[in-house]
Each structure stands twice: as C-alpha cells, then as structure tokens.
Design a protein around this motif. Structure first.
Motif, PDB file in Angstrom:
ATOM      1  N   GLN A  93       0.836  -1.207   0.000  1.00 24.28           N
ATOM      2  CA  GLN A  93       0.000   0.000   0.000  1.00 24.28           C
ATOM      3  C   GLN A  93       0.874   1.263   0.000  1.00 24.28           C
ATOM      4  O   GLN A  93       0.690   2.164  -0.811  1.00 24.28           O
ATOM      5  CB  GLN A  93      -0.889  -0.030   1.253  1.00 24.28           C
ATOM      6  N   ASN A  94       1.844   1.302   0.903  1.00 25.76           N
ATOM      7  CA  ASN A  94       2.685   2.501   1.020  1.00 25.76           C
ATOM      8  C   ASN A  94       3.572   2.726  -0.185  1.00 25.76           C
ATOM      9  O   ASN A  94       3.717   3.858  -0.657  1.00 25.76           O
ATOM     10  CB  ASN A  94       3.550   2.406   2.284  1.00 25.76           C
ATOM     11  N   ILE A  95       4.182   1.639  -0.678  1.00 23.63           N
ATOM     12  CA  ILE A  95       5.117   1.797  -1.797  1.00 23.63           C
ATOM     13  C   ILE A  95       4.371   2.192  -3.080  1.00 23.63           C
ATOM     14  O   ILE A  95       4.810   3.074  -3.825  1.00 23.63           O
ATOM     15  CB  ILE A  95       5.889   0.474  -2.056  1.00 23.63           C
ATOM     16  N   ILE A  96       3.243   1.530  -3.317  1.00 25.62           N
ATOM     17  CA  ILE A  96       2.483   1.850  -4.542  1.00 25.62           C
ATOM     18  C   ILE A  96       1.873   3.249  -4.423  1.00 25.62           C
ATOM     19  O   ILE A  96       1.842   4.016  -5.385  1.00 25.62           O
ATOM     20  CB  ILE A  96       1.417   0.760  -4.841  1.00 25.62           C
ATOM     21  N   ASP A  97       1.429   3.593  -3.209  1.00 27.35           N
ATOM     22  CA  ASP A  97       0.882   4.936  -2.969  1.00 27.35           C
ATOM     23  C   ASP A  97       1.932   5.999  -3.331  1.00 27.35           C
ATOM     24  O   ASP A  97       1.634   6.969  -4.033  1.00 27.35           O
ATOM     25  CB  ASP A  97       0.472   5.067  -1.498  1.00 27.35           C
ATOM     26  N   ASN A  98       3.165   5.786  -2.883  1.00 28.08           N
ATOM     27  CA  ASN A  98       4.229   6.743  -3.209  1.00 28.08           C
ATOM     28  C   ASN A  98       4.446   6.823  -4.718  1.00 28.08           C
ATOM     29  O   ASN A  98       4.586   7.915  -5.283  1.00 28.08           O
ATOM     30  CB  ASN A  98       5.547   6.341  -2.538  1.00 28.08           C
ATOM     31  N   ALA A  99       4.507   5.664  -5.368  1.00 28.65           N
ATOM     32  CA  ALA A  99       4.768   5.640  -6.820  1.00 28.65           C
ATOM     33  C   ALA A  99       3.692   6.430  -7.577  1.00 28.65           C
ATOM     34  O   ALA A  99       3.984   7.097  -8.575  1.00 28.65           O
ATOM     35  CB  ALA A  99       4.828   4.197  -7.314  1.00 28.65           C
ATOM     36  N   ILE A 100       2.463   6.369  -7.072  1.00 25.40           N
ATOM     37  CA  ILE A 100       1.364   7.104  -7.730  1.00 25.40           C
ATOM     38  C   ILE A 100       1.435   8.592  -7.369  1.00 25.40           C
ATOM     39  O   ILE A 100       1.347   9.471  -8.227  1.00 25.40           O
ATOM     40  CB  ILE A 100      -0.008   6.521  -7.301  1.00 25.40           C
ATOM     41  N   LYS A 101       1.599   8.848  -6.057  1.00 23.37           N
ATOM     42  CA  LYS A 101       1.556  10.211  -5.533  1.00 23.37           C
ATOM     43  C   LYS A 101       2.665  11.091  -6.121  1.00 23.37           C
ATOM     44  O   LYS A 101       2.472  12.275  -6.353  1.00 23.37           O
ATOM     45  CB  LYS A 101       1.738  10.132  -4.017  1.00 23.37           C
ATOM     46  N   TYR A 102       3.839  10.485  -6.340  1.00 19.83           N
ATOM     47  CA  TYR A 102       4.977  11.291  -6.796  1.00 19.83           C
ATOM     48  C   TYR A 102       5.208  11.165  -8.299  1.00 19.83           C
ATOM     49  O   TYR A 102       6.337  11.135  -8.773  1.00 19.83           O
ATOM     50  CB  TYR A 102       6.222  10.946  -5.965  1.00 19.83           C
ATOM     51  N   LEU A 143       5.510   9.130   7.417  1.00 23.17           N
ATOM     52  CA  LEU A 143       5.734   7.903   8.198  1.00 23.17           C
ATOM     53  C   LEU A 143       5.648   6.650   7.336  1.00 23.17           C
ATOM     54  O   LEU A 143       5.998   5.557   7.771  1.00 23.17           O
ATOM     55  CB  LEU A 143       4.691   7.799   9.322  1.00 23.17           C
ATOM     56  N   GLY A 144       5.169   6.814   6.075  1.00 23.59           N
ATOM     57  CA  GLY A 144       4.918   5.653   5.206  1.00 23.59           C
ATOM     58  C   GLY A 144       6.106   4.721   5.082  1.00 23.59           C
ATOM     59  O   GLY A 144       6.017   3.532   5.399  1.00 23.59           O
ATOM     60  N   LEU A 145       7.257   5.248   4.659  1.00 23.14           N
ATOM     61  CA  LEU A 145       8.426   4.382   4.438  1.00 23.14           C
ATOM     62  C   LEU A 145       9.024   3.881   5.752  1.00 23.14           C
ATOM     63  O   LEU A 145       9.644   2.828   5.781  1.00 23.14           O
ATOM     64  CB  LEU A 145       9.490   5.105   3.604  1.00 23.14           C
TER      65      LEU A 145
HETATM   66 MG    MG Z   1       4.233   7.666   1.488  1.00 23.56          MG
END
Ligand code: MG
Ligand code: ATP
Length: 352
Positions: free
Chosen positions: A248-257, A314-316
């Motif tokens: 969830q966190n890693i894919i969220d980052n890939a989308i968000k950034y 805090l995600g990573l």
């Molecule tokens: Mg994140």
C-alpha cells in the motif's frame, strides 16, 4: 592442589590471560590467548616470545603505550577494538603490574570479549534516540493542526457571515483529518513493531488489485500505465497485514509522486517473484524522483523529501519496520526527475 585448580580455571577461561616480563616477553598465557593470537595476528605464541613481535605497525601504536604504562606501575583498563574476518570485536582489557619486592618485573593482562554487550548498548542507544525523535516529532506534528483548530475557532466566534463561517469549518475539518491520519499512522507503527507475526497464504495478485482500487481516488490515477509481472506459482506464506501495508505505502508513493506533465507517459512497474525461499518485490516508477543526498533519509520517521507530499512522512518508516520484522531487506534507489525504484526481499515462511 589449589595451584592446579587455579591453573585449570585460568586455562579454560573464555577470557584471555597473558603475562609479560619487563622486556615484553611472554611468561605465561592461557588457551584463549593462544587461540586469539592465531585468529587476530596469525601467530602461535610461545613462552619467551616478545608480544611486540607479532603486532603489525598499526597495532603496535595501539598496544605499545599500554604495555609501557603498565610496566611503569599503573593499574588500568581500556576498551580495545580488534578486526578480524570482516568483524569488529570489542574487548575490555585490564592491565596489572607485577611487582616483586616493590620492583616492577612484568605485567598480567586480562581481556574479556564485550562485543555482544557493546552491540546491545549501541542498539539501545539507537532505540532511545529513535524514541526521543518519535515523541518530539509526534507532539509537534499533532500540535500544529490543533493550533490551527484553536485559531480557526477564534475566527468563527468573531465572524457573522455564514459563508465565511462555512469556510472556517471546512478548514477545521481538514486540520482534524490531518490529526486523524497521523494518529492512525502512529497506531500502525505500534502494531507493526509490537504485534505477533501471522503466517498466512498470500495472494499477491489480489492484494495488488485491492491496493490499486483503494488508490484510484488519487488525482490523475487514470493517466498512469501499470505493468504487472507476476511469478507467483509457488505458494508464499507470510504476514498478510504487514504485506498489505508494505505494498500500500510503496504503490501509494509511486502514484503520488508522478510528474505533473504527461511526457514521458507515467508508468509504474510492479514485479513480484516468489520462490520456495523468498519473495522479491520490485516497484519502479518514472515520477519526480528524489534529490541526491535526501535518499538516505526517506526511511526516517516523519521525513518528507518534497513539498508534493501531503502525508505524515511515516509511510516508508512503517514499510521498513514491517520488512525488517519479517526478516527481510529493502532498498530504494532514485534519480531526481527520472524515477524511483524500490526493491524488497522477504523470506518465504512456508519453509519455516
Ligand atoms: Mg508515502
Ligand atoms: P505518508 O507516506 O506518510 O503519507 P510521505 O509519502 O511523505 O507521507 P514516505 O512514504 O515515508 O512519506 O516517503 C518519504 C519521502 O520520500 C516522501 O515525502 C517523498 O519525498 C519521498 N518518496 C518516497 N517514495 C517516492 C517515490 N516513489 N518517488 C519520489 N519520491 C518519493
């Protein structure tokens, strides 16, 4: 009899013992000293051999002043670091002059391996620092939306125009939501680090689809091309809650950034490869990337490397804690303005 018992005790001690005369020549030593000399210096010491003979020039500069101090009559202890086979070992060494009729005729040296204790001390120090940062940052980050709410409530009290009041209430709602997100993340951290590990059969295809569904609300989600490469024929067992949180966190980052512009086409590659011993997860994007020098910090608590972040930072940290909890490793590499790649390896718990 007592003499024999004493000799046996020294001989079989796991601590090293050796004695020298005033010319640095060995007059006695135990088995542990003999083995350590072989390990650290590649020599088999014998009575009459000078301890200076098997030290290289580097070690001589460390040891010679210590031998000289003890041979001048000083009782003292030193912590000494030795390196062997790529390991760093730490010893507590006590130096004791031997005197006969008030004349110093040599020294007895006892050395205790305290590497394990030192490692625990270091880990403890790291944890204490981490806890201090955690309390400081959590208090600060929780306070700032609270301070906004207090200010906004004051403004509402003085305002009469209904549309303005509505505006302030929306802002209060946003601040409260921010606090809620932070509290949810803090609870996650406690759960990840304190909880028991589950051993569930994990369906990676299903988890990734669920994660993508839950992130479809992100702006411009529909513009992103997802490439998925699965090699998941072998069953994988692990903690599904933690695995979910990681993806969830890693894919969220890939989308968000992702980049604002649409050239090159925004793309995220998700690769999952299971074998009998481990799962390898790779998530690569061609988004905004991370500035050089900041990549090392992205796993720190509350760290955000860009103003494009709307999160708690805090995600990573949660991801890393979860990966390490399952005995795995995570690596993130990034090129600014080109993209980011995260690779994770976690053991397959089916074999445990
Ligand atoms: Mg994140
Ligand atoms: P949160 O995950 O708590 O919502 P966040 O995304 O800011 O907030 P992390 O996931 O811990 O926090 O990431 C830390 C920082 O690392 C981010 O603020 C961002 O600057 C950078 N980062 C992480 N992943 C990527 C990525 N795929 N591309 C570009 N930057 C990234």
């Amino acid at each position: 009899m007592d003499e024999v018992k004493y000799r046996l005790l020294v001989e079989n001690s796991s601590d090293s013992f050796w004695a020298i005369d005033e010319n640095y020549k060995l007059t006695s030593f135990n088995n542990s000293f003999f083995e350590s000399s072989k390990l650290f210096y590649g020599v088999s010491p014998f009575i009459g051999m000078s301890v200076m003979d098997f030290l290289n020039s580097n070690n001589k500069t460390n040891w010679l002043p210590l031998y000289n101090r003890v041979l001048k009559g000083e009782f003292f202890s030193e912590e000494i670091i030795e390196h062997t086979l790529g390991l760093q070992l730490c010893f507590d060494v006590s130096f004791n002059p031997i005197t006969v009729n008030s004349v110093i005729c040599g020294a007895a040296i006892f050395s205790k391996d305290i590497t394990a204790r030192k490692n625990i001390e270091q880990q403890l120090e790291y944890k204490v620092n981490e806890l201090n940062t955690f309390v400081y940052k959590a208090t600060h980050d929780l306070r700032s939306p609270l301070v906004s709410v207090i200010g906004l409530v004051q403004l509402v009290k003085q305002e009469t125009a209904l549309s303005e009041i509505q505006n302030y209430i929306d802002m209060i709602g946003q601040s409260v939501q921010k606090m809620d997100h932070l509290l949810i993340d803090l609870v996650k951290i406690v759960n990840v680090s304190q909880g028991q590990l589950a051993k569930d059969k994990i369906d990676f295809v299903w988890i990734v689809d669920e994660v993508l569904d839950s992130l479809a609300f992100r702006p411009e989600f529909s513009k992103i091309i997802f490439r998925k490469h699965y090699n998941v024929d072998i069953d994988y067992y692990g903690d599904s809650g933690l695995m979910n949180s990681i993806l969830q966190n890693i894919i969220d980052n890939a989308i968000k950034y992702k980049k604002k512009e649409d050239e090159p086409e925004p793309m995220i590659i998700i690769a999952i490869d299971v074998d009998a011993s481990q799962v390898k997860i790779g998530i690569t994007d061609n988004g905004i990337g991370i500035q050089e020098g900041l990549v090392e910090k992205v796993f720190d608590m509350f760290y955000r490397a860009t103003s494009a972040s709307d999160g708690t930072g805090l995600g990573l940290y949660i991801v890393k804690t979860a990966v390490e909890k399952m005995g795995g490793k995570i690596n993130l590499s990034s090129v600014y303005d080109k993209g980011t790649s995260v690779s994770i390896v976690i053991p397959n718990f089916s074999s445990i």
